[in-house]
Design an enzyme around this catalytic site. Structure first.
Site, PDB file in Angstrom:
ATOM      1  N   GLU A 122      -6.402   3.930   5.518  1.00 44.67           N
ATOM      2  CA  GLU A 122      -5.964   3.713   4.137  1.00 44.67           C
ATOM      3  C   GLU A 122      -6.438   4.826   3.178  1.00 44.67           C
ATOM      4  O   GLU A 122      -5.644   5.298   2.373  1.00 44.67           O
ATOM      5  CB  GLU A 122      -6.457   2.347   3.656  1.00 44.67           C
ATOM      6  CG  GLU A 122      -5.863   1.960   2.321  1.00 44.67           C
ATOM      7  CD  GLU A 122      -6.249   0.552   1.885  1.00 44.67           C
ATOM      8  OE1 GLU A 122      -5.957  -0.399   2.617  1.00 44.67           O
ATOM      9  OE2 GLU A 122      -6.839   0.427   0.811  1.00 44.67           O
ATOM     10  N   ARG A 164       0.830  -1.231   0.000  1.00 43.90           N
ATOM     11  CA  ARG A 164       0.000   0.000   0.000  1.00 43.90           C
ATOM     12  C   ARG A 164       0.861   1.278   0.000  1.00 43.90           C
ATOM     13  O   ARG A 164       0.495   2.298   0.593  1.00 43.90           O
ATOM     14  CB  ARG A 164      -0.943   0.042   1.215  1.00 43.90           C
ATOM     15  CG  ARG A 164      -1.958  -1.063   1.255  1.00 43.90           C
ATOM     16  CD  ARG A 164      -2.985  -0.916   0.136  1.00 43.90           C
ATOM     17  NE  ARG A 164      -4.037  -1.891   0.287  1.00 43.90           N
ATOM     18  CZ  ARG A 164      -4.020  -3.122  -0.225  1.00 43.90           C
ATOM     19  NH1 ARG A 164      -2.983  -3.525  -0.959  1.00 43.90           N
ATOM     20  NH2 ARG A 164      -5.024  -3.948  -0.054  1.00 43.90           N
ATOM     21  N   SER A 198     -11.316  -0.945   2.107  1.00 43.27           N
ATOM     22  CA  SER A 198     -10.770  -1.125   3.455  1.00 43.27           C
ATOM     23  C   SER A 198     -10.429   0.242   4.039  1.00 43.27           C
ATOM     24  O   SER A 198      -9.736   1.026   3.398  1.00 43.27           O
ATOM     25  CB  SER A 198      -9.490  -1.963   3.407  1.00 43.27           C
ATOM     26  OG  SER A 198      -9.793  -3.203   2.837  1.00 43.27           O
TER      27      SER A 198
END
Ligand code: FAD
Length: 350
Positions: free
Chosen positions: A344, A170, A246
């Site tokens: 996120e 990520r 998410s």
């Protein structure tokens, strides 16, 4: 270039949340991107790059600057042989404004392996290198050959090899050291014509018989089915996908910290190797152990009824209501495990 004023941003996001952009431009060409950057530079106005709006939480006050929406279209690829035996490499050059899931579908139909497990992820091609999207055993980093971008500091187009993008879980230079500096205009992917699908993830393996070699299209279809079951596929009218996917990253911890977490838990924590002796812990497990269940509601914000990691906008939630729920969850996880969960989605206008 058409500069609009006070443009509502909520409709451009999957959360359906956010106030207006003071100024807004939809760029269809690289020239328009350079023009919009010059426009913002001359006025000393902040610039935010918008893709498909699927990884954002925009503040209720909106963004006091220029929102540049990347709408560049076009995909070019090397010719794909009818019978690719032995398997061979094929380069796809995709403009940043192309829809990611449609691009995956095209490569799967061409029997080119490399991104089949990333089917069903919303957003644009240009968004994929930013957080190195990943799911079901694949990360886009392993397929990316090159990224073309406009440098807002140098006012010039530049190209990066995959190694220069600094990809990790990520993570890339685009969401870390160089956050906000580049507008991605094209991504080149190196895929394998006639290549085998990636079958690493348990949910995918289970769908096929031992030793079976499914077609790429079958794997992509299973990924979409699993996503649908978790509310992680964009489906009109499905309240569980009014989210940014998410909301928390899976924390990566050392072995010592993992032992401490295991010692303080009734259940053995699930874990996955994250390289360099580190372990990745599912954030969803931590959240559940801290006392939250699917469907938990706080005001107009909630945890998805099908996936603990997704926070959803039930109907007309404000960004503050989403953040209130996020901090309630974050505080409980920290109190229980001593781990601060990292958000996120990108926060805009706060
Ligand atoms: C239901 C759902 C499921 C999801 N599942 C996953 C998943 O499995 N795995 C995963 O990794 N993500 C997932 N996501 C998150 C999201 O879809 C991805 O991160 C996606 O790549 C974001 O792309 P976007 O075009 O929507 O970017 P946006 O949300 O518009 O922007 C996100 C960030 O990227 C930047 N950005 C976007 N385009 C460009 C560009 N052209 N140039 C420079 N910067 C740019 C923005 O400035 C911002 O910082 C999911 C989201 C939803 C809603």
């Amino acid at each position: 270039m058409n500069v609009e004023e006070n443009k509502p941003l909520a409709p451009f996001t999957t959360f359906g949340i956010g106030g207006p952009a003071r100024w807004f431009v939809q760029a269809e060409t690289e020239d328009e991107i350079a023009e919009a950057a010059a426009w913002a530079g001359q006025r000393g106005v902040a610039l935010f790059v918008l893709g498909g709006g699927s990884n954002l939480l925009i503040s209720d006050a909106g963004f006091d600057g220029l929102v540049l929406r990347v709408g560049l279209k076009g995909i070019a690829n090397d010719s794909v042989p009818d019978d690719p035996t032995p398997p061979g490499q094929v380069i796809y050059q995709a403009a940043a404004g192309e829809d990611w899931d449609a691009f995956v579908e095209r490569t799967v139909q061409d029997c080119c392996a490399g991104v089949e497990c990333l089917a069903g992820i919303p957003g644009t091609v240009g968004g994929t290198p930013v957080q190195n999207v990943g799911a079901y055993g694949q990360e886009v980093a392993s397929a990316i050959e090159r990224v073309r971008a406009f440098d807002l500091q140098q006012h010039a187009f530049v190209e990066f090899s995959a190694a220069e993008c600094g990809f990790a879980y990520r993570h890339s230079r685009f969401n870390s050291t160089d956050r906000g500096r580049y507008v991605v205009t094209r991504v080149d992917y190196r895929l394998t014509a006639g290549g085998a699908p990636t079958l690493r993830y348990a949910d995918l393996k289970r769908a096929f018989a031992e030793g079976e070699q499914p077609r790429l299209a079958e794997v992509a279809a299973v990924v979409r089915r699993v996503r649908l079951a978790k509310g992680m596929l964009m489906v009109d009218g499905d309240p569980d996908c009014r989210s940014a996917g998410s909301f928390f990253k899976n924390p990566v911890v050392g072995e010592g910290q993992m032992r401490a977490i295991a010692a303080g838990s009734e259940k053995e924590p699930p874990r996955f190797p994250a390289g360099h002796g580190q372990l990745k812990l599912p954030a969803a497990w931590l959240i559940e152990q801290a006392g939250f269940s699917k469907g938990y509601v706080l005001g107009k914000a909630a945890i998805s009824s099908r996936h603990t990691l997704a926070l959803v906008n039930l109907a007309g939630a404000s960004s503050q209501e989403i953040l209130a729920l996020a901090s309630q969850i974050g505080d409980a996880v920290e109190a229980r495990f001593g781990i601060r969960l990292e958000m996120e989605p990108v926060m805009v206008g706060f």
